[in-house]
Design a protein around this motif. Structure first.
Motif, PDB file in Angstrom:
ATOM      1  N   ASP A   1     -53.592 -13.746 -14.768  1.00 48.87           N
ATOM      2  CA  ASP A   1     -53.360 -14.142 -13.395  1.00 48.87           C
ATOM      3  C   ASP A   1     -54.165 -13.259 -12.436  1.00 48.87           C
ATOM      4  O   ASP A   1     -54.408 -12.085 -12.711  1.00 48.87           O
ATOM      5  N   VAL A   2     -54.556 -13.842 -11.315  1.00 44.58           N
ATOM      6  CA  VAL A   2     -55.205 -13.100 -10.232  1.00 44.58           C
ATOM      7  C   VAL A   2     -54.192 -12.976  -9.103  1.00 44.58           C
ATOM      8  O   VAL A   2     -53.754 -13.982  -8.544  1.00 44.58           O
ATOM      9  N   VAL A   3     -53.787 -11.752  -8.800  1.00 46.30           N
ATOM     10  CA  VAL A   3     -52.802 -11.503  -7.744  1.00 46.30           C
ATOM     11  C   VAL A   3     -53.297 -10.344  -6.898  1.00 46.30           C
ATOM     12  O   VAL A   3     -53.341  -9.204  -7.355  1.00 46.30           O
ATOM     13  N   ASN A   4     -53.700 -10.644  -5.670  1.00 47.21           N
ATOM     14  CA  ASN A   4     -54.114  -9.622  -4.716  1.00 47.21           C
ATOM     15  C   ASN A   4     -53.761 -10.117  -3.321  1.00 47.21           C
ATOM     16  O   ASN A   4     -53.294 -11.254  -3.169  1.00 47.21           O
ATOM     17  N   PRO A   5     -53.959  -9.323  -2.266  1.00 48.14           N
ATOM     18  CA  PRO A   5     -53.501  -9.744  -0.935  1.00 48.14           C
ATOM     19  C   PRO A   5     -54.130 -11.021  -0.400  1.00 48.14           C
ATOM     20  O   PRO A   5     -53.627 -11.583   0.574  1.00 48.14           O
TER      21      PRO A   5
ATOM     22  N   SER B   1     -52.055 -20.205 -16.158  1.00 46.93           N
ATOM     23  CA  SER B   1     -51.033 -20.990 -16.831  1.00 46.93           C
ATOM     24  C   SER B   1     -50.397 -21.995 -15.886  1.00 46.93           C
ATOM     25  O   SER B   1     -50.160 -21.695 -14.712  1.00 46.93           O
ATOM     26  N   GLN B   2     -50.089 -23.176 -16.409  1.00 44.99           N
ATOM     27  CA  GLN B   2     -49.373 -24.171 -15.620  1.00 44.99           C
ATOM     28  C   GLN B   2     -47.939 -23.732 -15.321  1.00 44.99           C
ATOM     29  O   GLN B   2     -47.279 -24.284 -14.457  1.00 44.99           O
ATOM     30  N   GLU B   3     -47.457 -22.743 -16.040  1.00 42.45           N
ATOM     31  CA  GLU B   3     -46.099 -22.247 -15.816  1.00 42.45           C
ATOM     32  C   GLU B   3     -46.052 -21.164 -14.758  1.00 42.45           C
ATOM     33  O   GLU B   3     -44.969 -20.667 -14.423  1.00 42.45           O
ATOM     34  N   GLY B   4     -47.200 -20.776 -14.209  1.00 43.79           N
ATOM     35  CA  GLY B   4     -47.224 -19.839 -13.100  1.00 43.79           C
ATOM     36  C   GLY B   4     -47.493 -18.405 -13.517  1.00 43.79           C
ATOM     37  O   GLY B   4     -47.825 -18.109 -14.667  1.00 43.79           O
ATOM     38  N   VAL B   5     -47.334 -17.503 -12.553  1.00 44.42           N
ATOM     39  CA  VAL B   5     -47.641 -16.092 -12.745  1.00 44.42           C
ATOM     40  C   VAL B   5     -46.711 -15.481 -13.789  1.00 44.42           C
ATOM     41  O   VAL B   5     -45.504 -15.725 -13.796  1.00 44.42           O
ATOM     42  N   ASP B   6     -47.288 -14.673 -14.689  1.00 43.86           N
ATOM     43  CA  ASP B   6     -46.506 -13.926 -15.666  1.00 43.86           C
ATOM     44  C   ASP B   6     -46.088 -12.610 -15.008  1.00 43.86           C
ATOM     45  O   ASP B   6     -46.850 -11.641 -14.974  1.00 43.86           O
ATOM     46  N   TYR B   7     -44.859 -12.563 -14.498  1.00 46.60           N
ATOM     47  CA  TYR B   7     -44.429 -11.407 -13.711  1.00 46.60           C
ATOM     48  C   TYR B   7     -44.181 -10.170 -14.570  1.00 46.60           C
ATOM     49  O   TYR B   7     -44.368  -9.044 -14.099  1.00 46.60           O
ATOM     50  N   ASP B   8     -43.770 -10.351 -15.815  1.00 46.60           N
ATOM     51  CA  ASP B   8     -43.605  -9.193 -16.692  1.00 46.60           C
ATOM     52  C   ASP B   8     -44.950  -8.509 -16.923  1.00 46.60           C
ATOM     53  O   ASP B   8     -45.055  -7.280 -16.911  1.00 46.60           O
ATOM     54  N   LYS B   9     -45.981  -9.307 -17.134  1.00 47.32           N
ATOM     55  CA  LYS B   9     -47.318  -8.749 -17.323  1.00 47.32           C
ATOM     56  C   LYS B   9     -47.818  -8.101 -16.034  1.00 47.32           C
ATOM     57  O   LYS B   9     -48.505  -7.069 -16.058  1.00 47.32           O
ATOM     58  N   LEU B  10     -47.438  -8.685 -14.901  1.00 41.80           N
ATOM     59  CA  LEU B  10     -47.869  -8.139 -13.608  1.00 41.80           C
ATOM     60  C   LEU B  10     -47.227  -6.774 -13.349  1.00 41.80           C
ATOM     61  O   LEU B  10     -47.869  -5.864 -12.818  1.00 41.80           O
ATOM     62  N   ILE B  11     -45.959  -6.626 -13.716  1.00 39.37           N
ATOM     63  CA  ILE B  11     -45.292  -5.329 -13.586  1.00 39.37           C
ATOM     64  C   ILE B  11     -46.041  -4.258 -14.363  1.00 39.37           C
ATOM     65  O   ILE B  11     -46.293  -3.150 -13.876  1.00 39.37           O
ATOM     66  N   LYS B  12     -46.418  -4.593 -15.587  1.00 36.73           N
ATOM     67  CA  LYS B  12     -47.144  -3.646 -16.426  1.00 36.73           C
ATOM     68  C   LYS B  12     -48.496  -3.311 -15.821  1.00 36.73           C
ATOM     69  O   LYS B  12     -48.921  -2.147 -15.794  1.00 36.73           O
ATOM     70  N   ARG B  13     -49.188  -4.321 -15.291  1.00 37.82           N
ATOM     71  CA  ARG B  13     -50.517  -4.099 -14.732  1.00 37.82           C
ATOM     72  C   ARG B  13     -50.461  -3.261 -13.459  1.00 37.82           C
ATOM     73  O   ARG B  13     -51.288  -2.375 -13.237  1.00 37.82           O
ATOM     74  N   PHE B  14     -49.473  -3.533 -12.603  1.00 40.96           N
ATOM     75  CA  PHE B  14     -49.365  -2.812 -11.333  1.00 40.96           C
ATOM     76  C   PHE B  14     -48.685  -1.454 -11.485  1.00 40.96           C
ATOM     77  O   PHE B  14     -48.784  -0.611 -10.606  1.00 40.96           O
TER      78      PHE B  14
END
Length: 327
Positions: free
Chosen positions: A19-23, A30-43
């Motif tokens: 996923d690409v998540v920035n301001p 993914s059609q299921e949307g942002v993987d927030y668990d992975k985002l927590i780890k990345r951030f």
């Protein structure tokens, strides 16, 4: 893009399928949307778990808000520190904001504000709301005058949520910068603590970006320092809690590095998920595309048409999921 197929976005390296998540952009592979668990780890943030929710209820003596209980707020930084302050009888203040790029906010924009109001009510604390009209001038094809007008219109939407008028301060960057010298002094202090290479690394700015973009992060960081608001806090250094969508986290990762060097506590954060666009979960509702979102000024007919389109999208999406599950 790096030689191993990764995309470099600021100080983050992600695979093409991530996923690409920035301001300024939120998209998912993914059609299921942002993987927030992975985002927590990345951030590098912390997941809001049952232990934190139970402690919140113990400290306040009340059930947590449904947005927290249902996981729409899913990640945090140092919220335990804020709860420690409450237990010690000490205060903090809230800070959140809105970048006005449309004449009306949409329902996705409301999530942080609804939750912020609940926090203000339950803890009886001050709140500052920054309208970043300067940011939208720098990033969007809008004039200064237009972003100023949009900030006023969006402020009306925010006021309608019913914040405590005695404890809430809503300000426009364009207006407030010329009225309060302490705000600009803190911006300058922050700017002196962050190098050009650091801001490029955090936000992914390129050599062709205008210098206003390079300087802007310090403006969004300054409300984390309580002395930016002498009419509210005087010279007291009061800790800050920021409820926001997680795409704003890069600004405050930078701020958390700078704040202790200036004698302030690191701001604490509560991160929300995104309300998916009406076309699908692989991106969020956007003020720039009226077809992706339900706006607060939409008529009943407009909302009906958008919901009908959403229903068609869901009907086409879920059969694909069933096929994948049966394969």
């Amino acid at each position: 893009m790096s030689s191993n197929g990764e995309i470099e976005i600021g100080d983050l390296k992600i695979d093409n399928e991530d996923d690409v998540v920035n301001p300024w952009s939120v998209t998912s592979a993914s059609q299921e949307g942002v993987d927030y668990d992975k985002l927590i780890k990345r951030f590098g943030s912390s997941k809001i778990d049952s232990e934190l929710i139970q402690r919140w209820e113990k400290v306040t003596g009340k059930p947590v808000h449904h947005l927290l209980r249902r996981g729409l707020f899913f990640s945090h930084r140092d919220v335990h520190t804020i709860l420690n302050l409450v237990e010690q009888g000490k205060s903090f203040y809230l800070y959140t904001g809105r970048g006005p790029s449309s004449g009306s906010m949409h329902i996705g924009h409301l999530i942080p504000f609804i939750f912020t109001k609940w926090i203000q009510d339950i803890f009886n604390v001050p709140l500052v709301i920054q309208m970043t009209d300067d940011e939208k001038f720098l990033w969007k094809d809008l004039t200064v005058e237009e972003t100023t007008r949009l900030a006023l219109e969006n402020a009306k939407d925010i006021i309608a949520l019913g914040f405590d008028v005695e404890k809430t301060f809503i300000f426009s960057d364009y207006t407030y910068m010329g009225q309060n010298s302490e705000f600009y002094r803190n911006i300058s202090r922050i700017q002196k603590c962050v190098t050009f290479n650091q801001v490029k690394g955090i936000f992914g700015f390129g050599d062709s970006d205008v210098i206003g973009k390079i300087a802007f992060p310090a403006i969004q960081a300054a409300p984390c320092l309580s002395t930016s608001f002498p009419d509210i806090f005087g010279t007291a250094k009061v800790p800050c809690l920021i409820p926001c969508a997680i795409d704003q986290d890069p600004y405050f990762r930078m701020t958390r590095d700078v704040a202790p060097r200036l004698g302030f506590s690191k701001p604490a954060l509560l991160h929300s998920t995104f309300i998916p666009a009406l076309q699908g979960a692989n991106t969020k509702m956007s003020a720039s595309d009226t077809h992706t979102a339900i706006f607060l000024t939409d008529t009943p007919k407009q909302i009906k048409n958008k919901v009908e389109c959403l229903d068609k999208n869901l009907q086409s999406f879920f059969p694909v999921r069933r096929l994948k599950q049966n394969a």
